[in-house]
Design an enzyme around this catalytic site. Sequence first.
Site, PDB file in Angstrom:
ATOM      1  N   HIS A  75      -0.446   5.866   6.802  1.00  0.00           N
ATOM      2  CA  HIS A  75       0.023   5.801   5.418  1.00  0.00           C
ATOM      3  C   HIS A  75       0.441   7.200   4.971  1.00  0.00           C
ATOM      4  O   HIS A  75      -0.029   8.206   5.510  1.00  0.00           O
ATOM      5  CB  HIS A  75      -1.075   5.280   4.491  1.00  0.00           C
TER       6      HIS A  75
ATOM      7  N   SER B 149       0.806  -1.225   0.000  1.00  0.00           N
ATOM      8  CA  SER B 149       0.000   0.000   0.000  1.00  0.00           C
ATOM      9  C   SER B 149       0.836   1.271   0.000  1.00  0.00           C
ATOM     10  O   SER B 149       0.351   2.329  -0.392  1.00  0.00           O
ATOM     11  CB  SER B 149      -0.940   0.015   1.205  1.00  0.00           C
TER      12      SER B 149
END
Length: 262
Positions: free
Chosen positions: A243, A38
């Site tokens: 993230h 990711s």
Amino acid sequence: MKRPFRTLLCLAATAVGLVAVSAPANAAGANYVALGDSYSSGVGTGGPYSGGSCDRSASAYPQLWANSHSPSSFTFAACSGARTGDVLSGQVGSLNAGTTLVTISIGGNDAGFVDVITTCTLNDDQTCINRVNQGKAFVNNELPAKLDSVYAAIKQRSPSARVIVLGYPHFYKVPGNCILGLSDTKRSAINSGADALASVTSARAAAAGFTFVDIRTIWTNHEICSSDRWLNSLTWPVGESYHPTKDGQAKGYLVALNRVTG
């Protein structure tokens, strides 16, 4: 867990080593394939996302690099939640003998740092340290062979490709200006786990003859608890948590990649 990098408490295990000293890749006319998890697919940028559960973002560094360098071909194979086994079973199928440039971030999900973050969030400092040390043992003893398998598969399918391994940033600035959240002791422990991952990944990449890029360097003073962070903390939707933001992709990963590709 099915997709550890998409969970609420996800440590995308920090790592990576050395902003390349080797010659830049030939960007013009490259046949470029982006592999990984990711951090390469672009989760955390707010979307929109494509590729179903792979959550590929137009703001992810592979897409940004392709936009600015106009390679002859570009295949965006990175997928949220990927582990080394997922790269071997699916993503390497995007490679062929004509591939000239490959980027990859992988290893964070294998290292099991979702449980590290969960443990550190719900328990005291010493329990957190103990869990981080358990994660380090996996990184040092089991991850090297997994990375070797991935790198060997890339070389087998694309023997002429320039392969660039990008790692993960430190999650936390210590000490930082966070009022709430994990203690500095826990933040330091988590960062030390990232350093262990960086050390192992850089060594295995070097052994394979690949370029290893140290994201920690460019990310300094942009961690969680800094005044200009490039990493989401706990956010909504929860899959965006921990993230890189759009700035993290464009000012962190893309800039680091440009340094080695020109």
